[in-house]
Design a protein around this motif. Structure first.
Motif, PDB file in Angstrom:
ATOM      1  N   PRO A 152       1.053  -1.481   0.078  1.00 31.21           N
ATOM      2  CA  PRO A 152      -0.241  -0.506  -0.250  1.00 31.21           C
ATOM      3  C   PRO A 152       0.907   1.008   0.242  1.00 31.21           C
ATOM      4  CG  PRO A 152      -0.840  -1.355   1.744  1.00 31.21           C
ATOM      5  CD  PRO A 152       0.134  -2.411   1.212  1.00 31.21           C
ATOM      6  N   SER A 153       0.466   2.294  -0.117  1.00 29.70           N
ATOM      7  CA  SER A 153       1.264   3.208  -0.754  1.00 29.70           C
ATOM      8  C   SER A 153       0.452   4.250   0.588  1.00 29.70           C
ATOM      9  CB  SER A 153       0.198   3.925  -2.185  1.00 29.70           C
ATOM     10  OG  SER A 153       0.099   3.412  -2.848  1.00 29.70           O
ATOM     11  N   THR A 154       1.989   4.809   0.833  1.00 26.61           N
ATOM     12  CA  THR A 154       1.789   5.889   2.071  1.00 26.61           C
ATOM     13  C   THR A 154       1.576   7.444   1.827  1.00 26.61           C
ATOM     14  OG1 THR A 154       4.906   6.236   2.264  1.00 26.61           O
ATOM     15  CG2 THR A 154       3.233   4.256   2.993  1.00 26.61           C
ATOM     16  N   SER A 189      -5.588  -2.327  -1.608  1.00 27.93           N
ATOM     17  CA  SER A 189      -5.488  -2.116  -0.372  1.00 27.93           C
ATOM     18  C   SER A 189      -7.020  -1.255  -0.426  1.00 27.93           C
ATOM     19  CB  SER A 189      -4.599  -2.263   0.393  1.00 27.93           C
ATOM     20  OG  SER A 189      -4.205  -1.217  -0.097  1.00 27.93           O
ATOM     21  N   GLY A 190      -7.419  -0.680  -1.839  1.00 26.95           N
ATOM     22  CA  GLY A 190      -8.924   0.663  -0.588  1.00 26.95           C
ATOM     23  C   GLY A 190      -8.153   1.598  -0.460  1.00 26.95           C
ATOM     24  N   THR A 191      -7.315   2.194  -0.301  1.00 25.72           N
ATOM     25  CA  THR A 191      -6.617   2.963   0.459  1.00 25.72           C
ATOM     26  C   THR A 191      -5.863   4.149  -0.175  1.00 25.72           C
ATOM     27  OG1 THR A 191      -3.791   1.835   0.800  1.00 25.72           O
ATOM     28  CG2 THR A 191      -5.690   1.515   2.228  1.00 25.72           C
ATOM     29  N   VAL A 192      -5.555   5.484   0.467  1.00 24.25           N
ATOM     30  CA  VAL A 192      -5.783   6.348  -0.390  1.00 24.25           C
ATOM     31  C   VAL A 192      -4.559   6.793   0.088  1.00 24.25           C
ATOM     32  CG1 VAL A 192      -6.264   9.171  -0.914  1.00 24.25           C
ATOM     33  CG2 VAL A 192      -7.376   6.297  -1.519  1.00 24.25           C
ATOM     34  N   ALA A 193      -3.215   7.438   0.031  1.00 21.38           N
ATOM     35  CA  ALA A 193      -2.475   8.142   0.599  1.00 21.38           C
ATOM     36  C   ALA A 193      -2.462   9.262  -0.417  1.00 21.38           C
ATOM     37  CB  ALA A 193      -0.638   7.771   0.250  1.00 21.38           C
ATOM     38  N   ALA A 194      -2.384  10.510   0.900  1.00 24.74           N
ATOM     39  CA  ALA A 194      -2.011  11.527   0.323  1.00 24.74           C
ATOM     40  C   ALA A 194      -1.211  13.297   0.747  1.00 24.74           C
ATOM     41  CB  ALA A 194      -3.329  12.715   0.379  1.00 24.74           C
ATOM     42  N   PHE A 195      -0.845  13.733   0.197  1.00 28.15           N
ATOM     43  CA  PHE A 195       0.082  15.061   0.831  1.00 28.15           C
ATOM     44  C   PHE A 195      -0.454  16.834   0.009  1.00 28.15           C
ATOM     45  CE2 PHE A 195       3.965  17.532   0.170  1.00 28.15           C
ATOM     46  CZ  PHE A 195       3.842  17.924   1.944  1.00 28.15           C
ATOM     47  N   GLU A 196       0.028  17.382   0.780  1.00 28.56           N
ATOM     48  CA  GLU A 196      -0.355  18.397   0.234  1.00 28.56           C
ATOM     49  C   GLU A 196       1.076  19.742   0.118  1.00 28.56           C
ATOM     50  OE1 GLU A 196      -3.384  20.847   0.220  1.00 28.56           O
ATOM     51  OE2 GLU A 196      -5.080  18.841   0.551  1.00 28.56           O
ATOM     52  N   HIS A 197       0.660  19.449  -1.526  1.00 31.71           N
ATOM     53  CA  HIS A 197       2.481  20.681  -1.685  1.00 31.71           C
ATOM     54  C   HIS A 197       2.672  21.835  -1.079  1.00 31.71           C
ATOM     55  CE1 HIS A 197       5.345  18.064  -3.409  1.00 31.71           C
ATOM     56  NE2 HIS A 197       4.461  17.290  -4.278  1.00 31.71           N
ATOM     57  N   THR A 198       3.426  22.735  -0.729  1.00 31.06           N
ATOM     58  CA  THR A 198       3.880  24.134  -0.475  1.00 31.06           C
ATOM     59  C   THR A 198       4.412  24.563  -1.867  1.00 31.06           C
ATOM     60  OG1 THR A 198       5.494  23.568   0.777  1.00 31.06           O
ATOM     61  CG2 THR A 198       3.358  23.130   2.581  1.00 31.06           C
ATOM     62  N   GLU A 199       4.718  25.787  -1.466  1.00 33.79           N
ATOM     63  CA  GLU A 199       5.869  26.129  -2.226  1.00 33.79           C
ATOM     64  C   GLU A 199       7.115  25.936  -1.742  1.00 33.79           C
ATOM     65  OE1 GLU A 199       4.621  28.411  -5.009  1.00 33.79           O
ATOM     66  OE2 GLU A 199       2.999  27.447  -4.257  1.00 33.79           O
ATOM     67  N   ARG A 200       7.666  25.590  -1.172  1.00 33.94           N
ATOM     68  CA  ARG A 200       9.043  25.160  -0.372  1.00 33.94           C
ATOM     69  C   ARG A 200       9.200  23.384  -1.173  1.00 33.94           C
ATOM     70  NH1 ARG A 200      10.879  24.825   6.094  1.00 33.94           N
ATOM     71  NH2 ARG A 200      12.942  24.339   5.068  1.00 33.94           N
ATOM     72  N   SER A 201       7.750  22.456  -0.304  1.00 36.20           N
ATOM     73  CA  SER A 201       7.979  21.019  -1.311  1.00 36.20           C
ATOM     74  C   SER A 201       8.516  20.635  -2.276  1.00 36.20           C
ATOM     75  CB  SER A 201       6.809  20.470  -0.451  1.00 36.20           C
ATOM     76  OG  SER A 201       5.893  20.807  -0.971  1.00 36.20           O
ATOM     77  N   LEU A 202       7.323  21.756  -3.409  1.00 33.60           N
ATOM     78  CA  LEU A 202       7.360  21.629  -4.711  1.00 33.60           C
ATOM     79  C   LEU A 202       8.920  21.748  -5.900  1.00 33.60           C
ATOM     80  CD1 LEU A 202       3.490  23.469  -6.290  1.00 33.60           C
ATOM     81  CD2 LEU A 202       5.424  21.156  -5.871  1.00 33.60           C
ATOM     82  N   ALA A 203       9.425  23.755  -4.882  1.00 34.64           N
ATOM     83  CA  ALA A 203      10.764  24.260  -4.791  1.00 34.64           C
ATOM     84  C   ALA A 203      11.913  22.753  -4.433  1.00 34.64           C
ATOM     85  CB  ALA A 203      11.353  25.707  -3.924  1.00 34.64           C
TER      86      ALA A 203
END
Length: 273
Positions: A152-154, A189-203
């Motif tokens: 499963p993804s994390t 697995s029917g699961t969803v892994a997620a993340f909210e990108h910020t300008e810093r993480s994208l940079a």
């Protein structure tokens, strides 16, 4: 003169980061060396992706669970499996994933993008990539990536994925809409892994991608200046050589690790690997 942008996809950059010689075989040498046999887990993933892409292309009234299974059967291939019996078992298993996943979708909620190619530029790069699905959630767009691997993804995987970060940049540039959230939908697995990108993480992702592009440019320049190809694009031997597509053409990889069976990444058939 303005500096020419390096044209790249996430897979192209990842190939060099993993092994410069594999990058050379795939993107520099012409003709490219022949690849090894197909892998069963890639066959599974390709069929599931194709079924979901085609499902969204159907008229709304035909977007049913039964239709998703039929689309999977139409896209199925026996490539990479040990035998016909194994391929049949995995076709049934993949159909079961769709049987569980499709009812979680609203067939009337038309995606903004379905297998949509997007692109963006940075100071040094012209990035492009194809997004499995782009959803609209309120005022924002969300990147959805289908996963069919055995694990499963994390959320950490979603955060660290260079491809997903590139898709966010591409959606912002191509569609001119707000986009920060990325999701990995793991069908087994029917699961969803997620993340909210910020300008810093994208940079941070952009900086790493540009560093890889600089290394590729340097290696290409060395080759053009007469450097030996194997020296300009050295191999990085390791366990991954067991499943490299270009293993048949790479003596270093052949010596580094024994070959794996092409079905060995399937969950129930990987004991002892």
């Amino acid at each position: 003169m303005p500096r020419r942008l390096f044209s790249a996809t996430p897979s192209k950059l990842a190939s060099f980061a993993d092994c410069p010689r594999r990058y050379r075989y795939a993107y520099v040498d012409r003709p490219s060396p022949p690849k090894g046999p197909a892998w069963a887990h890639n066959t599974v993933g390709a069929a599931v992706h194709a079924a979901l892409r085609s499902w969204w292309d159907l008229p709304v009234e035909k977007r049913t669970t039964a239709a998703a299974r039929q689309l999977l059967y139409a896209a199925w291939s026996p490539n990479g499996f040990r035998d016909a019996e194994q391929a049949e078992r995995w076709r049934a298993r993949a159909a079961g994933w769709l049987t569980d996943y499709v009812p979680t979708l609203d067939p009337t909620d038309e995606p903004v993008g379905n297998e949509r190619t997007v692109g963006a530029t940075t100071e040094r790069l012209a990035l492009s990539g194809r997004v499995d699905r782009i959803d609209q959630r309120g005022e924002e767009l969300v990147i959805v990536d289908y996963k069919t691997g055995r694990v499963p993804s994390t959320d950490d995987e979603a955060r660290g994925s260079p491809a997903l970060a590139a898709y966010v940049l591409g959606v912002r540039r191509t569609l001119r809409r707000p986009c920060s959230r990325v999701e990995l939908h793991h069908l087994p697995s029917g699961t969803v892994a997620a993340f909210e990108h910020t300008e810093r993480s994208l940079a941070n992702h952009v900086r790493r991608a540009e560093d890889i592009a600089e290394d590729i440019t340097a290696a290409t320049g060395q080759l053009a200046a007469g450097e030996d190809a194997d020296a300009a694009f050295p191999a990085v031997p390791g366990r991954q050589c067991s499943w490299c597509d270009f293993r048949p053409s790479c003596p270093t990889g052949q010596a580094a690790a024994p070959p794996r069976d092409t079905w060995s990444f399937l969950a129930e058939d990987d004991a002892g690997a």
